[in-house]
Scaffold this motif. Structure first.
Motif, PDB file in Angstrom:
ATOM      1  N   GLY A  85       0.817  -1.205   0.000  1.00  0.00           N
ATOM      2  CA  GLY A  85       0.000   0.000   0.000  1.00  0.00           C
ATOM      3  C   GLY A  85       0.850   1.254   0.000  1.00  0.00           C
ATOM      4  O   GLY A  85       0.575   2.208  -0.741  1.00  0.00           O
ATOM      5  N   PHE A  86       1.908   1.251   0.816  1.00  0.00           N
ATOM      6  CA  PHE A  86       2.804   2.408   0.875  1.00  0.00           C
ATOM      7  C   PHE A  86       3.501   2.631  -0.462  1.00  0.00           C
ATOM      8  O   PHE A  86       3.581   3.766  -0.956  1.00  0.00           O
ATOM      9  N   ILE A  87       4.007   1.547  -1.061  1.00  0.00           N
ATOM     10  CA  ILE A  87       4.713   1.678  -2.338  1.00  0.00           C
ATOM     11  C   ILE A  87       3.782   2.224  -3.422  1.00  0.00           C
ATOM     12  O   ILE A  87       4.129   3.161  -4.157  1.00  0.00           O
ATOM     13  N   ILE A  88       2.586   1.639  -3.544  1.00  0.00           N
ATOM     14  CA  ILE A  88       1.638   2.096  -4.561  1.00  0.00           C
ATOM     15  C   ILE A  88       1.220   3.539  -4.315  1.00  0.00           C
ATOM     16  O   ILE A  88       1.125   4.348  -5.243  1.00  0.00           O
ATOM     17  N   PHE A  89       1.009   3.874  -3.038  1.00  0.00           N
ATOM     18  CA  PHE A  89       0.583   5.231  -2.676  1.00  0.00           C
ATOM     19  C   PHE A  89       1.663   6.255  -3.036  1.00  0.00           C
ATOM     20  O   PHE A  89       1.373   7.296  -3.642  1.00  0.00           O
ATOM     21  N   VAL A  90       2.909   5.969  -2.681  1.00  0.00           N
ATOM     22  CA  VAL A  90       4.002   6.912  -2.938  1.00  0.00           C
ATOM     23  C   VAL A  90       4.281   7.042  -4.429  1.00  0.00           C
ATOM     24  O   VAL A  90       4.454   8.151  -4.950  1.00  0.00           O
ATOM     25  N   VAL A  91       4.316   5.914  -5.136  1.00  0.00           N
ATOM     26  CA  VAL A  91       4.599   5.954  -6.574  1.00  0.00           C
ATOM     27  C   VAL A  91       3.496   6.694  -7.318  1.00  0.00           C
ATOM     28  O   VAL A  91       3.774   7.544  -8.182  1.00  0.00           O
ATOM     29  N   SER A  92       2.233   6.393  -7.004  1.00  0.00           N
ATOM     30  CA  SER A  92       1.129   7.068  -7.696  1.00  0.00           C
ATOM     31  C   SER A  92       1.097   8.557  -7.357  1.00  0.00           C
ATOM     32  O   SER A  92       0.762   9.390  -8.218  1.00  0.00           O
ATOM     33  N   THR A  93       1.474   8.916  -6.118  1.00  0.00           N
ATOM     34  CA  THR A  93       1.555  10.330  -5.767  1.00  0.00           C
ATOM     35  C   THR A  93       2.591  11.048  -6.624  1.00  0.00           C
ATOM     36  O   THR A  93       2.335  12.132  -7.169  1.00  0.00           O
ATOM     37  N   ALA A  94       3.767  10.425  -6.773  1.00  0.00           N
ATOM     38  CA  ALA A  94       4.833  11.022  -7.579  1.00  0.00           C
ATOM     39  C   ALA A  94       4.412  11.144  -9.043  1.00  0.00           C
ATOM     40  O   ALA A  94       4.655  12.170  -9.694  1.00  0.00           O
ATOM     41  N   VAL A  95       3.759  10.098  -9.574  1.00  0.00           N
ATOM     42  CA  VAL A  95       3.320  10.133 -10.976  1.00  0.00           C
ATOM     43  C   VAL A  95       2.285  11.233 -11.188  1.00  0.00           C
ATOM     44  O   VAL A  95       2.343  11.983 -12.169  1.00  0.00           O
ATOM     45  N   LEU A  96       1.329  11.353 -10.263  1.00  0.00           N
ATOM     46  CA  LEU A  96       0.299  12.373 -10.401  1.00  0.00           C
ATOM     47  C   LEU A  96       0.892  13.780 -10.334  1.00  0.00           C
ATOM     48  O   LEU A  96       0.486  14.674 -11.090  1.00  0.00           O
ATOM     49  N   ILE A  97       1.842  13.985  -9.432  1.00  0.00           N
ATOM     50  CA  ILE A  97       2.395  15.332  -9.245  1.00  0.00           C
ATOM     51  C   ILE A  97       3.327  15.719 -10.374  1.00  0.00           C
ATOM     52  O   ILE A  97       3.327  16.867 -10.838  1.00  0.00           O
ATOM     53  N   PHE A  98       4.131  14.772 -10.851  1.00  0.00           N
ATOM     54  CA  PHE A  98       5.104  15.107 -11.890  1.00  0.00           C
ATOM     55  C   PHE A  98       4.579  14.863 -13.304  1.00  0.00           C
ATOM     56  O   PHE A  98       5.079  15.462 -14.257  1.00  0.00           O
ATOM     57  N   GLY A  99       3.576  13.984 -13.457  1.00  0.00           N
ATOM     58  CA  GLY A  99       3.098  13.666 -14.796  1.00  0.00           C
ATOM     59  C   GLY A  99       1.758  14.252 -15.159  1.00  0.00           C
ATOM     60  O   GLY A  99       1.466  14.464 -16.339  1.00  0.00           O
ATOM     61  N   TYR A 100       0.911  14.527 -14.139  1.00  0.00           N
ATOM     62  CA  TYR A 100      -0.440  14.977 -14.433  1.00  0.00           C
ATOM     63  C   TYR A 100      -0.840  16.175 -13.579  1.00  0.00           C
ATOM     64  O   TYR A 100      -2.003  16.343 -13.239  1.00  0.00           O
TER      65      TYR A 100
END
Length: 263
Positions: A85-100
């Motif tokens: 959960g932590f890994i998915i949460f952190v990775v998706s946060t980074a993708v959303l902030i830097f990619g979208y």
């Protein structure tokens, strides 16, 4: 937001380095590895070391096999929910902030963000209420918080306030949840020196080194007893068949034979 994420990454790196310097864990690790090389009884090839590294990743890292013992099934499941959960949460946060950051549609990433936060909260609260040793084995109340709980408390607060902020976006209380979400995240990533965050980086290396010293025979200066079913070993240590039988499968269940509930 992008600057904030970069600062959090730098805080984790800096905190991990300070943690290793303060506890001297890296120094101990490398000195222990050199000592093991001197005491090695067998040569371990590069291919064998690669295989041990794969075993470490598949076992201790990806499936938390250190919790595979009898009586630790719930701890293992809770740990896996929390970790992934932590890994998915952190990775998706980074993708959303830097990619979208400037796009209304972000594909599947918002869904993954919520699933990661839910998984993190589920595993974390399971651990907090039912698995913590001071609660389950020592009888302390679940609401008792000490310095050692800094990591899990900030982790749970980050997931909880993140989900509440998502639900209440666009309202006054939504901004309150967002501020608490940022505060919890900042606490989590800036207190590595005082939490168990750094062990996520050191534990796989230590697990790999343990497999290597078992393979090369150095065994951290411990005696290599061999198989418990060996007649020569049983003749040398007659208490093995006396207490464990002539064909013992292992050293016994030990402390995992029953839950530690003797308070």
């Amino acid at each position: 937001m992008q600057i904030y994420v970069v600062v959090m990454i730098l805080l984790v790196i800096g905190g991990t380095i300070l943690d290793m310097a303060h506890k001297k864990s890296a120094k101990y690790f490398f000195e222990n590895a050199k000592k093991a090389e001197k005491n090695a009884r067998r040569s371990v090839s590069s291919g064998q070391k690669f295989g041990l590294a794969v075993q470490t990743i598949a076992g201790e890292v990806l499936t938390s096999s250190e919790f595979a013992h009898k009586g630790e099934e719930q701890r293992r499941i809770s740990h896996l929910f929390t970790m992934y959960g932590f890994i998915i949460f952190v990775v998706s946060t980074a993708v959303l902030i830097f990619g979208y950051a400037a796009e209304a549609s972000a594909g599947i990433w918002p869904l993954l963000w919520h699933l990661g936060a839910l998984s993190l909260a589920f595993g974390g609260y399971w651990f907090w209420f039912f698995i913590r040793v001071d609660v389950s084995a020592e009888g302390n109340p679940w609401y008792r918080v000490v310095r050692a709980d800094l990591f899990i408390v900030s982790l749970l607060a980050m997931a909880t306030f993140g989900l509440l902020w998502s639900i209440a976006q666009g309202t006054a209380i939504g901004w309150l949840f967002f501020a608490l979400f940022v505060a919890a995240s900042t606490t989590l990533f800036s207190t590595v020196l005082w939490s168990k965050f750094a062990h996520m980086f050191f534990k796989p290396a230590a697990a790999y080194q343990k497999k290597v010293v078992m393979a090369d025979g150095s065994q951290e200066n411990l005696p290599d007893l061999g198989e418990l079913t060996d007649p020569t070993l049983q003749a040398r240590y007659p208490d093995i068949p006396e207490y464990m039988g002539t064909n013992p499968p292992s050293m016994g269940s030990g402390i995992t034979r029953e839950p530690p509930r003797h308070y």
